[in-house]
Design a protein around this motif. Structure first.
Motif, mmCIF file in Angstrom:
data_model
loop_
_atom_site.group_PDB
_atom_site.id
_atom_site.type_symbol
_atom_site.label_atom_id
_atom_site.label_comp_id
_atom_site.label_asym_id
_atom_site.label_seq_id
_atom_site.Cartn_x
_atom_site.Cartn_y
_atom_site.Cartn_z
ATOM 1 N N ILE A 255 69.426 14.841 0.801
ATOM 2 C CA ILE A 255 70.410 13.759 0.892
ATOM 3 C C ILE A 255 71.435 14.083 1.969
ATOM 4 C CG2 ILE A 255 72.235 12.502 -0.308
ATOM 5 C CD1 ILE A 255 70.741 13.076 -2.912
ATOM 6 N N GLN A 256 71.643 13.130 2.864
ATOM 7 C CA GLN A 256 72.680 13.274 3.881
ATOM 8 C C GLN A 256 73.923 12.490 3.493
ATOM 9 O OE1 GLN A 256 71.474 12.143 7.792
ATOM 10 N NE2 GLN A 256 73.523 12.266 8.626
ATOM 11 N N ALA A 257 73.737 11.282 2.985
ATOM 12 C CA ALA A 257 74.874 10.444 2.623
ATOM 13 C C ALA A 257 74.516 9.584 1.422
ATOM 14 C CB ALA A 257 75.272 9.553 3.793
ATOM 15 N N VAL A 258 75.520 9.305 0.592
ATOM 16 C CA VAL A 258 75.350 8.459 -0.590
ATOM 17 C C VAL A 258 76.392 7.354 -0.522
ATOM 18 C CG1 VAL A 258 75.472 8.347 -3.104
ATOM 19 C CG2 VAL A 258 74.510 10.360 -2.008
ATOM 20 N N GLU A 259 75.930 6.115 -0.695
ATOM 21 C CA GLU A 259 76.839 4.978 -0.800
ATOM 22 C C GLU A 259 76.745 4.472 -2.223
ATOM 23 O OE1 GLU A 259 77.300 0.550 1.030
ATOM 24 O OE2 GLU A 259 76.639 2.146 2.378
ATOM 25 N N LYS A 260 77.833 4.592 -2.945
ATOM 26 C CA LYS A 260 77.848 4.224 -4.359
ATOM 27 C C LYS A 260 77.666 2.727 -4.545
ATOM 28 C CE LYS A 260 78.504 8.130 -6.382
ATOM 29 N NZ LYS A 260 77.541 8.632 -7.319
ATOM 30 N N LEU A 261 76.969 2.372 -5.604
ATOM 31 C CA LEU A 261 76.767 0.980 -5.978
ATOM 32 C C LEU A 261 78.068 0.457 -6.571
ATOM 33 C CD1 LEU A 261 74.809 -1.395 -6.388
ATOM 34 C CD2 LEU A 261 74.293 -0.437 -8.615
ATOM 35 N N ASN A 262 78.577 -0.642 -6.049
ATOM 36 C CA ASN A 262 79.830 -1.222 -6.510
ATOM 37 C C ASN A 262 79.524 -2.366 -7.472
ATOM 38 O OD1 ASN A 262 82.428 -1.980 -6.905
ATOM 39 N ND2 ASN A 262 82.846 -2.524 -4.778
ATOM 40 N N ALA B 238 65.108 6.628 -9.795
ATOM 41 C CA ALA B 238 64.901 7.612 -10.858
ATOM 42 C C ALA B 238 65.449 8.955 -10.403
ATOM 43 C CB ALA B 238 63.425 7.748 -11.191
ATOM 44 N N ILE B 239 65.974 9.727 -11.355
ATOM 45 C CA ILE B 239 66.542 11.035 -11.049
ATOM 46 C C ILE B 239 65.992 12.049 -12.031
ATOM 47 C CG2 ILE B 239 68.658 12.386 -10.878
ATOM 48 C CD1 ILE B 239 70.144 9.769 -10.325
ATOM 49 N N LYS B 240 65.529 13.185 -11.514
ATOM 50 C CA LYS B 240 65.137 14.320 -12.346
ATOM 51 C C LYS B 240 66.072 15.467 -11.996
ATOM 52 C CE LYS B 240 60.405 12.899 -12.967
ATOM 53 N NZ LYS B 240 59.013 13.213 -12.862
ATOM 54 N N GLU B 241 65.756 16.677 -12.430
ATOM 55 C CA GLU B 241 66.672 17.801 -12.228
ATOM 56 C C GLU B 241 67.011 18.042 -10.764
ATOM 57 O OE1 GLU B 241 65.823 21.363 -14.309
ATOM 58 O OE2 GLU B 241 65.151 20.288 -16.074
ATOM 59 N N ASP B 242 66.039 18.346 -9.934
ATOM 60 C CA ASP B 242 66.334 18.620 -8.534
ATOM 61 C C ASP B 242 65.626 17.659 -7.580
ATOM 62 O OD1 ASP B 242 63.820 19.609 -9.011
ATOM 63 O OD2 ASP B 242 64.034 21.339 -7.697
ATOM 64 N N THR B 243 65.060 16.585 -8.113
ATOM 65 C CA THR B 243 64.416 15.574 -7.280
ATOM 66 C C THR B 243 64.911 14.182 -7.688
ATOM 67 O OG1 THR B 243 62.524 15.309 -8.760
ATOM 68 C CG2 THR B 243 62.320 16.949 -7.003
ATOM 69 N N PHE B 244 64.647 13.220 -6.822
ATOM 70 C CA PHE B 244 64.942 11.828 -7.143
ATOM 71 C C PHE B 244 63.891 10.954 -6.482
ATOM 72 C CE2 PHE B 244 67.007 12.522 -3.139
ATOM 73 C CZ PHE B 244 66.930 11.327 -2.459
ATOM 74 N N VAL B 245 63.695 9.759 -7.024
ATOM 75 C CA VAL B 245 62.741 8.807 -6.477
ATOM 76 C C VAL B 245 63.554 7.696 -5.825
ATOM 77 C CG1 VAL B 245 60.862 7.207 -6.979
ATOM 78 C CG2 VAL B 245 61.050 9.357 -8.241
ATOM 79 N N ASP C 164 72.330 3.906 -6.449
ATOM 80 C CA ASP C 164 73.052 4.288 -5.235
ATOM 81 C C ASP C 164 72.154 4.148 -4.017
ATOM 82 O OD1 ASP C 164 75.204 4.937 -6.802
ATOM 83 O OD2 ASP C 164 74.883 7.101 -6.712
ATOM 84 N N GLU C 165 72.752 3.780 -2.898
ATOM 85 C CA GLU C 165 72.011 3.720 -1.648
ATOM 86 C C GLU C 165 72.138 5.081 -0.970
ATOM 87 O OE1 GLU C 165 72.359 1.302 2.420
ATOM 88 O OE2 GLU C 165 71.936 0.084 0.652
ATOM 89 N N GLU D 296 79.381 18.691 -0.249
ATOM 90 C CA GLU D 296 78.004 18.183 -0.226
ATOM 91 C C GLU D 296 77.319 18.375 -1.569
ATOM 92 O OE1 GLU D 296 76.165 20.172 3.048
ATOM 93 O OE2 GLU D 296 77.157 18.910 4.536
ATOM 94 N N ALA D 297 77.532 19.504 -2.216
ATOM 95 C CA ALA D 297 76.943 19.744 -3.536
ATOM 96 C C ALA D 297 77.496 18.755 -4.556
ATOM 97 C CB ALA D 297 77.214 21.174 -3.975
ATOM 98 N N GLU D 298 78.792 18.464 -4.466
ATOM 99 C CA GLU D 298 79.396 17.485 -5.368
ATOM 100 C C GLU D 298 78.798 16.094 -5.143
ATOM 101 O OE1 GLU D 298 83.744 15.511 -5.679
ATOM 102 O OE2 GLU D 298 83.685 17.704 -5.715
ATOM 103 N N MET D 299 78.573 15.739 -3.870
ATOM 104 C CA MET D 299 77.978 14.442 -3.538
ATOM 105 C C MET D 299 76.568 14.347 -4.122
ATOM 106 S SD MET D 299 76.810 12.962 0.175
ATOM 107 C CE MET D 299 75.788 14.394 0.405
ATOM 108 N N ARG D 300 75.786 15.396 -3.977
ATOM 109 C CA ARG D 300 74.408 15.382 -4.479
ATOM 110 C C ARG D 300 74.357 15.380 -5.999
ATOM 111 N NH1 ARG D 300 73.367 19.412 0.180
ATOM 112 N NH2 ARG D 300 72.519 17.997 1.732
ATOM 113 N N ASN D 301 75.304 16.038 -6.652
ATOM 114 C CA ASN D 301 75.313 16.079 -8.113
ATOM 115 C C ASN D 301 75.847 14.797 -8.727
ATOM 116 O OD1 ASN D 301 74.200 18.641 -8.204
ATOM 117 N ND2 ASN D 301 76.184 19.645 -8.147
ATOM 118 N N SER D 302 76.583 13.988 -7.955
ATOM 119 C CA SER D 302 77.118 12.736 -8.495
ATOM 120 C C SER D 302 76.166 11.564 -8.252
ATOM 121 C CB SER D 302 78.481 12.442 -7.855
ATOM 122 O OG SER D 302 78.321 12.136 -6.491
#
Length: 111
Positions: free
Chosen positions: A94-101, A70-77, A56-57, A45-51
Motif C-alpha cells: 500500500i502506498q496511499a489510502v483514501e478513506k471512504l466518507n 476483504a482484509i486478512k491478517e497481512d493481505t487484502f483483496v 477504502d480506496e 506508514e504502518a499506522e496507515m496500513r493498519n487502519s
C-alpha cells in the motif's frame, strides 16, 4: 633541558579529545536528521496500513488503484476497474489510502 616531548603529548591529547567531540556531534546530527525522521515516516506508514478498512480506496506501490473488499491478517483483496477484477496484495504494497466518507453532510455540493 629539552621539554618538547611534554608539550607534544599535551597537544596530542587535546587533539584526540576534540576529534572525539566532533565524532559525537556528527553522530547526534545524523540521528536528528536521518534516523529520527525515517522512524517517524515508518511509524506513520504502518499506522496507515493498519487502519485499512473495507471500502477504502487504495493505491499500491505499483500504481494499481482500487477499492478494498476483504482484509486478512497481512493481505487484502482489492477490486479494480469496471470489470471488477479482484487481486490479492500484501499490506506492505500500500502506498496511499483514501478513506471512504460515509457522512453525506461533509461532502461538497456541486452547483
Amino acid at each position: 633541558m629539552n621539554f618538547a616531548f611534554l608539550t607534544a603529548g599535551a597537544e596530542g591529547t587535546a587533539g584526540m579529545a576534540s576529534m572525539f567531540i566532533m565524532l559525537g556531534v556528527m553522530v547526534v546530527v545524523m540521528y536528528l536528521f536521518l534516523y529520527r525522521p525515517q522512524k517517524k515516516q515508518q511509524k506513520k506508514e504502518a499506522e496507515m496500513r493498519n487502519s485499512l478498512e473495507i471500502g477504502d480506496e487504495v493505491t499500491t506501490i505499483g500504481g494499481i488503484i482500487g477499492r478494498v473488499i476483504a482484509i486478512k491478517e497481512d493481505t487484502f483483496v482489492m477490486e479494480t476497474g469496471s470489470d471488477r477484477t479482484k487481486i490479492r496484495f500484501r499490506r506492505a504494497a500500500i502506498q496511499a489510502v483514501e478513506k471512504l466518507n460515509l457522512d453525506p453532510a461533509a461532502t461538497p455540493e456541486k452547483k
